[in-house]
Motif scaffolding. Structure first.
Motif, mmCIF file in Angstrom:
data_model
loop_
_atom_site.group_PDB
_atom_site.id
_atom_site.type_symbol
_atom_site.label_atom_id
_atom_site.label_comp_id
_atom_site.label_asym_id
_atom_site.label_seq_id
_atom_site.Cartn_x
_atom_site.Cartn_y
_atom_site.Cartn_z
ATOM 1 N N LEU A 350 0.699 -1.115 -0.009
ATOM 2 C CA LEU A 350 -0.085 0.107 0.154
ATOM 3 C C LEU A 350 0.976 1.058 -0.065
ATOM 4 C CD1 LEU A 350 -2.522 -1.368 2.549
ATOM 5 C CD2 LEU A 350 -2.964 -1.445 0.287
ATOM 6 N N TRP A 351 0.811 1.999 -1.010
ATOM 7 C CA TRP A 351 2.028 3.016 -1.294
ATOM 8 C C TRP A 351 1.481 4.334 -1.529
ATOM 9 C CZ3 TRP A 351 3.656 6.241 -5.201
ATOM 10 C CH2 TRP A 351 4.767 6.716 -5.255
ATOM 11 N N SER A 352 1.980 5.329 -1.090
ATOM 12 C CA SER A 352 1.438 6.661 -1.310
ATOM 13 C C SER A 352 2.716 7.515 -1.489
ATOM 14 C CB SER A 352 0.428 7.089 -0.402
ATOM 15 O OG SER A 352 0.955 7.457 0.941
ATOM 16 N N TRP A 353 2.701 8.427 -2.118
ATOM 17 C CA TRP A 353 3.740 9.479 -2.270
ATOM 18 C C TRP A 353 2.990 10.771 -3.084
ATOM 19 C CZ3 TRP A 353 7.189 10.939 1.058
ATOM 20 C CH2 TRP A 353 7.821 11.983 1.065
ATOM 21 N N ARG A 354 2.989 11.935 -2.546
ATOM 22 C CA ARG A 354 2.617 13.205 -3.071
ATOM 23 C C ARG A 354 3.895 14.099 -3.211
ATOM 24 N NH1 ARG A 354 -2.988 14.004 -4.574
ATOM 25 N NH2 ARG A 354 -4.196 12.678 -3.562
ATOM 26 N N GLN A 355 4.090 14.525 -4.552
ATOM 27 C CA GLN A 355 5.236 15.490 -4.456
ATOM 28 C C GLN A 355 4.608 17.105 -4.164
ATOM 29 O OE1 GLN A 355 7.631 15.273 -7.942
ATOM 30 N NE2 GLN A 355 7.734 13.096 -7.832
ATOM 31 N N MET A 356 5.270 17.824 -3.493
ATOM 32 C CA MET A 356 4.556 19.161 -3.149
ATOM 33 C C MET A 356 5.557 20.125 -3.210
ATOM 34 S SD MET A 356 2.949 17.865 0.320
ATOM 35 C CE MET A 356 2.214 16.309 0.498
ATOM 36 N N SER A 357 4.697 21.334 -3.602
ATOM 37 C CA SER A 357 6.040 22.633 -3.582
ATOM 38 C C SER A 357 5.143 23.698 -2.631
ATOM 39 C CB SER A 357 5.501 23.271 -5.103
ATOM 40 O OG SER A 357 4.499 23.468 -5.668
ATOM 41 N N PRO A 358 5.960 24.253 -2.077
ATOM 42 C CA PRO A 358 5.597 25.240 -0.953
ATOM 43 C C PRO A 358 4.838 26.345 -1.600
ATOM 44 C CG PRO A 358 7.987 25.547 -1.212
ATOM 45 C CD PRO A 358 7.509 24.386 -2.075
ATOM 46 N N LEU A 359 3.730 26.735 -0.756
ATOM 47 C CA LEU A 359 3.130 28.061 -1.418
ATOM 48 C C LEU A 359 3.444 29.208 -0.434
ATOM 49 C CD1 LEU A 359 -0.558 26.704 -2.236
ATOM 50 C CD2 LEU A 359 0.903 27.713 -3.575
ATOM 51 N N GLY A 360 3.713 29.098 0.676
ATOM 52 C CA GLY A 360 3.920 30.035 1.721
ATOM 53 C C GLY A 360 3.502 29.601 3.239
ATOM 54 N N THR A 361 3.421 30.744 3.961
ATOM 55 C CA THR A 361 2.538 30.247 5.404
ATOM 56 C C THR A 361 1.277 31.047 5.608
ATOM 57 O OG1 THR A 361 4.040 32.131 6.252
ATOM 58 C CG2 THR A 361 5.073 30.161 6.245
#
Length: 442
Positions: A350-361
């Motif tokens: 059971l595998w998951s990975w989400r590539q993400m990029s920062p938007l800010g705070t």
């Protein structure tokens, strides 16, 4: 079986009338289990002025499960497809083996996992304008709790608000070609094809008890792999399992072979402290084990032997950490797990990975305010209907990840609460995990 079906039908008829706002008077033919469930439903509906459709659906499911548990039916083992089809499946009992060789019973909640790879093309780099905090959507599970439950905190709660990062989840384009390539790395032959109305792409290999299945969700890229029949995961014969360290290495090598290692997983040694190995089986096992004494070599003492698998264990469940820029993720799409069975074979993934990029705070509320939101029913908490007190033991800021059937645009922080549910006599019923939104709305 006919009696169970009749009871369920009877309960649903009364519950539908309750949900429609009608007064009900159950007849003499109504069982005590149905009466109790209907009374709980009446109280919980009265607690809400306008119950949402989601709340109604969750209430119906919860009460049906309560009736079924009291009737104690015999449940057959499910096949791979059936186990994967239910977002909240029955929970097989697992046994955790600690470094002090104490075996502790755990409950493994079968869940679905996310991904953004799965052999898919690279994520899109197109960047849209950052939304306001009010536009972020966190789809927490429905709140299911008795109206008269009390809350207590056994940990200090900060009254300070603060800030936390928000991330954009990069979209992926899952295709039959990308899933076919993943299948080939896992030893499948043939080509992948769409199933379930295009929501998944699947491949099959082998026949009978040796048939394997690979499924990738098109909305999220979640990868599910395993044998269609449950015999590999729950064999009827004694399993010959590798040691815990060997299982960790087998699981890591399997991810590497499939090209499913997330960024930062450069070596097992780097993530070993965060990796868990749990003994899994189809029934309860509780036993204290002592590590067998290792024979001393003539020149020097040998290293202590690793603890063996508890009685009844049929596979090792190896869990890998899921972090978002150093912070833990939570929710139904927050883990990566590999099941290592008889002979060291990987029998499920059971595998998951989400590539993400920062938007800010963005601004977040305090722990104390979040706990008040939970008390006021603004979060997500599911406890037994006979729970009379919720005792909070820990609160953490984490990132929420949605189910694989849903396309998620942003990873935003939530507060996760853990603790115990107590009955009217102060006895522990079960542990609980609850969540509230963390972002400030103004």
């Amino acid at each position: 079986m006919k009696k169970d079906k009749s009871t369920e039908k009877q309960f649903l008829e009364y519950l539908d009338r309750l949900l429609a706002g009608e007064e009900i008077s159950p007849g003499d033919d109504v069982s005590d289990e149905v009466r109790s469930a209907l009374e709980h439903a009446r109280k919980m509906l009265a607690f809400r002025q306008e119950p949402s459709a989601e709340f109604r659906a969750e209430l119906r499911k919860r009460l049906l499960r309560q009736i079924a548990e009291k009737q104690a039916p015999v449940v057959r083992r499910q096949g791979f497809g059936e186990r994967m089809a239910d977002i909240f499946p029955p929970r097989p009992v697992l046994v955790a083996v600690t470094s002090t060789v104490l075996v502790v019973l755990l409950i493994f909640v079968g869940t679905f996992w996310y991904s953004s790879r799965g052999g898919a093309p690279a994520p899109s780099t197109e960047r849209a304008a950052a939304p306001s905090a009010a536009e972020y959507s966190v789809r927490l599970p429905a709140n299911i709790m008795p109206e008269d439950v009390a809350f207590a905190a056994e940990t200090s709660l900060s009254a300070k608000s603060g800030q936390a990062a928000v991330y954009r989840i990069q979209s992926t384009d899952i295709t039959t070609e990308s899933v076919t390539a993943l299948g080939q790395r896992l030893g499948f032959s043939g080509e992948a094809a769409f199933i379930d109305g295009g929501t998944k792409i699947a491949m099959y290999d082998g026949a009978g008890e040796d048939m394997r299945q690979l499924i990738v969700w098109t909305a999220s890229g979640a990868v599910e792999y395993g044998y269609v029949e449950p015999e590999k995961l729950y064999p009827s014969y004694p399993s010959e399992l590798p040691s815990q360290p060997e299982a960790e290495n087998i699981a890591y090598d399997f991810l590497q072979q499939a090209d499913l290692l997330p960024p930062g997983y450069h070596s097992l040694a780097k993530i070993k402290d965060e990796t868990t190995v749990i003994a899994g089986g189809g029934y309860s096992v509780s036993q204290r084990y002592a590590a067998p004494a290792a024979e001393a070599a003539p020149s020097a003492p040998s290293a202590p032997a690793a603890p063996g698998a508890p009685l009844g264990t049929t596979y090792w469940l190896v869990g890998f950490p899921f972090f978002v820029n150093g912070m833990e993720a939570t929710g139904p799409g927050s883990k990566i797990e590999v099941s290592v069975g008889d002979g060291g074979e990987v029998v499920r993934l059971l595998w998951s990975w989400r590539q993400m990029s920062p938007l800010g705070t963005d601004n977040i509320i305090s722990e104390k305010q979040a706990f008040q939101d939970l008390i006021q029913g603004k979060g997500s908490l599911e406890v037994p209907l006979d729970c009379r007190q919720v005792v909070l033991e820990q609160v953490q800021l984490k990132y929420w990840l949605d189910p694989p059937s849903e396309q998620q645009a942003y990873a935003v922080p939530v507060y996760e609460f853990t603790g115990q549910c107590l009955d009217k006599n102060g006895k522990t019923l079960e542990d609980f995990t609850a969540w509230t939104k963390a972002l400030a709305t103004n």
